[in-house]
Every structure is written in structure tokens, then in C-alpha cells.
Scaffold this active site. Structure first.
Site, PDB file in Angstrom:
ATOM      1  N   LYS A 206       0.833  -1.198   0.000  1.00 43.51           N
ATOM      2  CA  LYS A 206       0.000   0.000   0.000  1.00 43.51           C
ATOM      3  C   LYS A 206       0.870   1.251   0.000  1.00 43.51           C
ATOM      4  O   LYS A 206       0.694   2.147  -0.806  1.00 43.51           O
ATOM      5  CB  LYS A 206      -0.901  -0.039   1.243  1.00 43.51           C
ATOM      6  CG  LYS A 206      -1.834   1.123   1.395  1.00 43.51           C
ATOM      7  CD  LYS A 206      -2.769   0.904   2.565  1.00 43.51           C
ATOM      8  CE  LYS A 206      -3.473   2.191   2.940  1.00 43.51           C
ATOM      9  NZ  LYS A 206      -4.369   2.030   4.079  1.00 43.51           N
ATOM     10  N   GLU A 212      10.648  -4.712   4.311  1.00 39.33           N
ATOM     11  CA  GLU A 212      10.680  -6.133   3.935  1.00 39.33           C
ATOM     12  C   GLU A 212      10.309  -6.307   2.464  1.00 39.33           C
ATOM     13  O   GLU A 212      11.017  -6.968   1.698  1.00 39.33           O
ATOM     14  CB  GLU A 212       9.688  -6.948   4.782  1.00 39.33           C
ATOM     15  CG  GLU A 212      10.060  -7.102   6.243  1.00 39.33           C
ATOM     16  CD  GLU A 212       9.410  -6.043   7.114  1.00 39.33           C
ATOM     17  OE1 GLU A 212       9.075  -4.944   6.598  1.00 39.33           O
ATOM     18  OE2 GLU A 212       9.231  -6.305   8.319  1.00 39.33           O
ATOM     19  N   GLY A 266      -4.750  -2.030   5.324  1.00 40.00           N
ATOM     20  CA  GLY A 266      -3.985  -3.182   4.833  1.00 40.00           C
ATOM     21  C   GLY A 266      -4.663  -4.509   5.114  1.00 40.00           C
ATOM     22  O   GLY A 266      -4.860  -5.334   4.216  1.00 40.00           O
ATOM     23  N   ARG A 267      -5.074  -4.726   6.355  1.00 35.74           N
ATOM     24  CA  ARG A 267      -5.659  -6.023   6.722  1.00 35.74           C
ATOM     25  C   ARG A 267      -7.087  -6.184   6.209  1.00 35.74           C
ATOM     26  O   ARG A 267      -7.701  -7.230   6.425  1.00 35.74           O
ATOM     27  CB  ARG A 267      -5.580  -6.236   8.238  1.00 35.74           C
ATOM     28  CG  ARG A 267      -6.226  -5.155   9.079  1.00 35.74           C
ATOM     29  CD  ARG A 267      -5.819  -5.287  10.548  1.00 35.74           C
ATOM     30  NE  ARG A 267      -6.246  -4.172  11.375  1.00 35.74           N
ATOM     31  CZ  ARG A 267      -5.610  -3.016  11.485  1.00 35.74           C
ATOM     32  NH1 ARG A 267      -4.521  -2.786  10.782  1.00 35.74           N
ATOM     33  NH2 ARG A 267      -6.060  -2.064  12.287  1.00 35.74           N
ATOM     34  N   GLU A 352      -4.571  -6.944  15.461  1.00 34.15           N
ATOM     35  CA  GLU A 352      -4.081  -5.629  15.039  1.00 34.15           C
ATOM     36  C   GLU A 352      -5.207  -4.598  15.128  1.00 34.15           C
ATOM     37  O   GLU A 352      -4.959  -3.413  15.340  1.00 34.15           O
ATOM     38  CB  GLU A 352      -3.522  -5.689  13.609  1.00 34.15           C
ATOM     39  CG  GLU A 352      -2.520  -4.574  13.324  1.00 34.15           C
ATOM     40  CD  GLU A 352      -1.712  -4.796  12.063  1.00 34.15           C
ATOM     41  OE1 GLU A 352      -0.489  -4.958  12.161  1.00 34.15           O
ATOM     42  OE2 GLU A 352      -2.294  -4.807  10.968  1.00 34.15           O
ATOM     43  N   HIS A 383      -4.614 -33.309  18.253  1.00 31.21           N
ATOM     44  CA  HIS A 383      -3.478 -34.113  18.723  1.00 31.21           C
ATOM     45  C   HIS A 383      -2.375 -33.234  19.282  1.00 31.21           C
ATOM     46  O   HIS A 383      -1.260 -33.688  19.475  1.00 31.21           O
ATOM     47  CB  HIS A 383      -2.939 -34.973  17.575  1.00 31.21           C
ATOM     48  CG  HIS A 383      -3.983 -35.906  17.028  1.00 31.21           C
ATOM     49  ND1 HIS A 383      -4.081 -37.218  17.412  1.00 31.21           N
ATOM     50  CD2 HIS A 383      -5.010 -35.691  16.172  1.00 31.21           C
ATOM     51  CE1 HIS A 383      -5.115 -37.786  16.784  1.00 31.21           C
ATOM     52  NE2 HIS A 383      -5.695 -36.872  16.032  1.00 31.21           N
TER      53      HIS A 383
HETATM   54  C1  G6Q Z   1      -2.461  -3.828   8.094  1.00 32.08           C
HETATM   55  C2  G6Q Z   1      -1.228  -3.151   8.415  1.00 32.08           C
HETATM   56  C3  G6Q Z   1       0.023  -3.867   7.946  1.00 32.08           C
HETATM   57  C4  G6Q Z   1       0.390  -3.606   6.500  1.00 32.08           C
HETATM   58  C5  G6Q Z   1       1.832  -4.057   6.288  1.00 32.08           C
HETATM   59  C6  G6Q Z   1       2.283  -3.875   4.861  1.00 32.08           C
HETATM   60  O1  G6Q Z   1      -3.554  -3.418   8.344  1.00 32.08           O
HETATM   61  O2  G6Q Z   1      -1.302  -1.853   7.983  1.00 32.08           O
HETATM   62  O3  G6Q Z   1      -0.019  -5.249   8.162  1.00 32.08           O
HETATM   63  O4  G6Q Z   1      -0.486  -4.252   5.651  1.00 32.08           O
HETATM   64  O5  G6Q Z   1       2.671  -3.367   7.143  1.00 32.08           O
HETATM   65  O6  G6Q Z   1       2.196  -2.539   4.482  1.00 32.08           O
HETATM   66  P1  G6Q Z   1       2.311  -2.095   2.992  1.00 32.08           P
HETATM   67  O7  G6Q Z   1       1.198  -2.714   2.222  1.00 32.08           O
HETATM   68  O8  G6Q Z   1       2.253  -0.608   2.995  1.00 32.08           O
HETATM   69  O9  G6Q Z   1       3.638  -2.608   2.493  1.00 32.08           O
END
Ligand code: G6Q
Length: 546
Positions: A206, A212, A266-267, A352, A383
Site C-alpha cells: 500500500k 521487507e 492493509g488487513r 491488530e 493431537h
Molecule cells: C495492516 C497493516 C500492515 C500492513 C503491512 C504492509 O492493516 O497496515 O499489516 O499491511 O505493514 O504494508 P504495505 O502494504 O504498505 O507494504
């Protein structure tokens, strides 16, 4: 101290709890033979049985009273109408607009968001079909059959979970891979398996600033350029982002960028362009069915009275355990191999969103908010951790999720699986008294001494709550309903707790400190002040890596 605890509905629930807390579910079932049918709701291809909970009509009524007192109805309307309910970030929260199949206008700052959403969906449709049909090929003209999603958190967990859940629908010859962790192993293991000529990298971010994702994307870009040259990038990299400038800086053609917007968290973004890998894997028509399913749940959530509203009921039962029984953990157990990543997805969605300590009115809470969520696929987890669920000292409410029909009806496999999920719910609720355990051992011919020694070990206190969610099948429509159900459940709980479910400042501090430590590990900065534990750990690791 400010708190929910001062409210009338909350006090009412506290009083009810005092008298109700030791009520045994098996007595409730004995006195009401229709309980199993009464405390269940069906919506299209999903049945939610919530009868195996420590509730009765009085408890439920009081919980609905709490929801009313908190203005839940108005809050739901606020979300659906595009009001900026993410107050700390001053944003609307419109994942529901992404699957607004009625296409009714939804306004943010006076502007209808639907045209841009529809335009992006069209673009996702065209591109995903072009890849599937081999109209959009790699640089050397070969069909793109290895699809790699590079993203993390919300830009990974949703597409990953859904792709795995709908593996049955994948087009023949297409393989999906996911690179998320900064650990180079993630990258290395995927790159070892694929051929650059047939690989499409989807950089899902986003913000397009996540360390990462950008590190992984750069590594993959170099791997591709080393094999096919710089010119190949345009045919092998696309971006899903809100940040055009950074996408261009990275070297991805803006024509290959698929947008979404800051009103999508994001989530909550799997329904947007972030779903590109899903559309490629299962086809756009099936992707639309996921949206249809979510829309069906949205309509149910928005229009159904609380007494029959599935997300509302599940959320309030969760509140009952969390805030009155003091149970701050909660499990999700899908009895379906395809749904094995659902708990990880829900962990982010729930923890979150509601792992917060400050209210919307800028005060510290004096009550518990989001529980710790865990889970895993049944029957495997029977199990492993089910021992604690049955005989541990604490109760742990769980959701059991199972499809009535499997995509892989082989021999008696699915019947055995179904028998197990139903048996677990029954066993957790009913338990086994010492007397029952003793009678069983007696019937098996055990000596009285043996019976006396073993009956406590073999007894189960029972009265342990479960919701049972039966899906007709794990198909795109039903999965859409299921995920939307949990999104709304989490939202309802955030309303009761008066917290903002849509920010995540809690993930920032650690990220920032990592930026301090990195140059120390790399030897370009020294003597940064740390606690003695962190300082000693840095020294120890640097020594080993010398
Ligand atoms: C979700 C958070 C988080 C986000 C990641 C990746 O609600 O905001 O999990 O999705 O940190 O972020 P980017 O999509 O900006 O790389």
C-alpha cells in the site's frame, strides 16, 4: 478513570454474571430441547450454531442492550456511509465499498468512490485474464505461470489465505508463491523453484515503503535482470499500491500499477487490487464470487436486527467471555485443510484491530480489549493443544469451522472429519464427571483401586464454549461471507470497547528501533544507548558473525 464499567448496560451484565457464571450448559440443553435450533442462524451457504455457549435469553438480551447503549446501529451506518471513523488517521473505512455489488454511491469528501473502485476492478479483470489466457506474456514470449506475490502483513496474509483456501479452483499450470519475510530464506526458497521466463512478480505494498517488501522486491528484480536483462522488468513486475511516485522510482511502469486507496486498511484490502494473485489463480469470475459472498454478509450485517445478526451475536458472546468471565484468549479451528491459514489471517485482523488501550475519546481503557487469538487446522490440533482446551484450568472459547461437503470426498475421510468436529463441540460442552469416568472403567473390568486412582485424570469438567460454523463447501462465495463475518465481528467489538479498529500504531516502535540497531550490526554506528540485555545480545551476535 473513565470506563465502560460505569455504564448502565455494563452494570446490568455484571449483575447477571454474578448469578449466571456457574450455569452449566448441559443443564441449559436439558431444560430446553430446542436450544440447538433456537441459538443458530443460517445465511445462504453458512450455518452458525452458537448454542454451546454460556448464555441464555437474559444474557443475550443484556448484551444486545449493551450494543444499543453503545450506539452500534449508528456506528454501522457511519462505516457504510463513508464517515471518517478511523479518527486517528482521519480516514473513512471502506472495505465494504470494494464489494458493494449494488454499486450504490458511497461518498468520501463529497466524492463517490464507486467509479474508481469499479475502474480498478475492470483493470484487475483485464490483466488477470490476459495472464491466464497467455495474452500478457513474459519478455521472451512465454506464458507466465509462476505468480509470486511479494508483500507482508495485510498485503500478504489475505491473498495467501484466500489462494490456499481456494486451491481447488486454481487454473491448471498456474503456481502461486508468496514472499513476505525479510529473512532471505523466503526469497531464496521461492527463486530456487521458478524460472524467470515464466514468472510474474506482484509487488503488493500500500505504502510502497515497507522495508521487507522493497528489499525482497529488489532481490527478485536483480535475479530477473541478471537472467533476462533490464528490459524484461516491464513484462515481469507489476505493483499494487497507493503510492504511484514510489512505484515509478522502483522502476515499475505506472501502466502496470493497480491502485487502491487510503480508505482501505492493509488487513482489509484482500477485496481490492491486493487480490490480483487470487484473480489470476482462480479466474476473475470466481474472484467476483468472493466479493458477492462478502456483499451478502455486509447486507445481512447492515440490515438485520441484532437478535439475528451473525457478526453482532458472535461479537457480543466474545465480549461476554472477555469482559465478564475474564477470558482473554480465543481459538479458531477450521476443520478443512484448505483453510489452514485462516487462523493466521484472523490473528492479524483481530489482534491488530482491537489490540488497543486508548479509547476513541483519547482516554486509557480500564477494561480488557482484544483477546489473544490462536488456532490451527483440525483434526491435527486435536493431537496437540486440545488437551488444554479439554482439561486445562482456564476456559478457551473456540470457533469450529467445517464444510459439510469436501472438495475431496475420498472414501470415508470427510465423514470421519465431520464426526470429529461435532464430537469435539459435544465433548467440550458436556464433559465427563468422575462418576461417569468410574462407571466406564468399571464396565471395562478395572479394579476398584485402579478406578479410584484414575477417575480424576479421566474426568472432564466440560462447560467449555464453542461456536460451530458449518459451510456448505469452501467455495469463493462462502469464503467471502466467512471473512466478512469476522471483519464485522471485530468491528462490533471495537464499538463496544470504544477503540479505533483501523489504526495500528503499535507496530511502529519496534520498526523504528530496528533502524537504530541495523547500523550497529553492520558496523557503521557504535555506542548507541541500549539496555544491558540488548547491548549484550548485539555484542554476542556480532562476535559470532565475525
Ligand atoms: C495492516 C497493516 C500492515 C500492513 C503491512 C504492509 O492493516 O497496515 O499489516 O499491511 O505493514 O504494508 P504495505 O502494504 O504498505 O507494504
Amino acid at each position: 478513570m473513565f470506563g465502560r464499567t460505569k455504564n448502565k448496560a455494563w452494570k446490568n451484565l455484571e449483575n447477571i454474571y454474578k448469578h449466571f457464571k456457574d450455569t452449566q450448559m448441559k443443564d441449559l440443553f436439558a431444560t430446553d430441547p430446542k436450544r440447538g435450533e433456537l441459538y443458530a442462524e443460517q445465511l445462504e451457504t453458512m450455518l452458525v450454531d452458537y448454542s454451546k455457549n454460556r448464555i441464555d435469553d437474559k444474557v443475550l438480551e443484556a448484551l444486545f442492550g449493551l450494543a444499543r447503549e453503545r450506539g452500534l446501529k449508528e456506528k454501522i451506518n457511519d462505516m457504510f456511509s463513508g464517515k471518517k471513523i478511523n479518527t486517528t488517521e482521519n480516514r473513512a473505512v471502506l472495505h465494504i465499498a470494494l464489494r458493494n455489488r449494488a454499486n450504490t454511491p458511497i461518498y468520501v469528501d463529497g466524492r463517490d468512490v464507486m467509479p474508481q473502485i469499479n475502474a480498478t476492478l475492470e483493470k484487475v479483470k483485464d490483466f488477470s485474464e490476459a495472464v491466464r489466457l497467455g495474452r500478457f506474456t513474459g519478455y521472451t514470449g512465454k506464458k507466465l505461470t509462476n505468480i509470486v506475490n511479494i508483500g507482508i502483513g495485510g498485503s500478504d496474509l489475505g491473498p495467501y489465505m484466500v489462494c490456499e483456501a481456494l486451491r481447488h479452483y486454481w487454473a491448471k499450470g498456474i503456481n502461486c508463491y508468496f514472499i513476505s519475510n525479510i529473512d532471505g530464506t523466503g526469497c531464496a526458497e521461492v527463486l530456487n523453484k521458478i524460472d524467470p521466463e515464466t514468472t510474474l512478480f506482484i509487488v503488493a505494498s500500500k505504502t510502497f515503503t515497507t522495508i521487507e517488501t522493497l528489499t525482497n522486491a529488489r532481490t527478485c528484480r536483480k535475479w530477473l535482470v541478471d537472467a533476462l536483462g533490464e528490459h524484461a522488468v516491464a513484462k515481469h513486475f507489476i505493483a499494487l499500491s497507493t503510492n504511484k511516485e514510489e512505484v515509478e522510482k522502483f522502476g515499475i511502469n505506472p501502466d502496470n500499477m493497480f491502485a487502491f486507496w487510503d480508505f482501505v486498511g492493509g488487513r482489509y484490502s484482500v477485496w481490492s487490487a491486493i487480490g490480483m494473485i487470487i484473480a489470476i489463480a482462480i479466474g476473475y469470475k470466481n474472484f467476483e464470487r468472493i466479493l458477492d459472498g462478502a456483499f451478502t454478509m455486509d447486507e445481512h450485517f447492515k440490515n438485520t436486527e441484532f437478535e439475528h445478526n451473525i457478526p453482532v451475536i458472535l461479537a457480543l458472546i466474545g465480549i461476554w467471555y472477555n469482559n465478564f468471565y475474564g477470558v482473554h484468549r480465543y481459538g479458531v479451528i477450521p476443520y478443512d485443510q484448505y483453510l489452514q491459514y485462516l487462523p493466521a489471517y484472523l490473528q492479524q485482523l483481530d489482534m491488530e484491530s482491537n489490540g488497543k488501550s486508548v479509547t476513541l475519546d483519547n482516554k486509557y481503557v480500564d477494561y480488557a480489549t482484544g483477546p489473544a487469538l490462536f488456532g490451527g487446522a483440525g483434526t491435527n490440533v486435536q493431537h496437540s493443544f486440545f488437551q488444554l482446551l479439554h482439561q486445562g484450568t482456564e476456559i478457551v472459547p473456540i470457533d469450529l469451522i467445517v464444510p459439510a461437503i469436501s472438495h475431496n470426498e475420498i472414501g470415508a475421510h470427510h465423514q470421519i472429519l465431520l464426526a470429529n468436529v461435532l464430537a469435539q463441540g459435544e465433548a467440550l460442552m458436556r464433559g465427563k464427571t468422575e462418576e461417569e469416568a468410574a462407571a466406564e472403567m468399571e464396565a471395562a473390568g478395572k479394579s476398584q483401586a485402579e478406578i479410584n486412582r484414575m477417575k480424576k485424570y479421566k474426568s472432564f469438567s466440560g462447560n467449555r464454549p464453542t461456536n460451530t460454523i458449518v459451510l456448505k463447501k469452501v467455495d469463493p462465495f462462502t469464503l467471502g461471507m466467512l471473512v466478512a463475518m469476522y471483519e464485522h465481528k471485530v468491528f462490533v467489538q471495537s464499538v463496544i470497547w470504544n477503540v479505533n479498529a483501523f489504526d495500528q500504531f503499535g507496530v511502529e516502535l519496534g520498526k523504528k528501533l530496528a533502524l537504530n540497531i541495523l547500523p550497529e550490526l553492520q558496523g557503521t554506528a557504535h555506542n548507541i544507548e541500549h539496555d544491558s540485555s540488548t547491548a549484550a545480545l548485539i555484542k554476542y551476535i556480532k562476535n559470532i558473525r565475525k
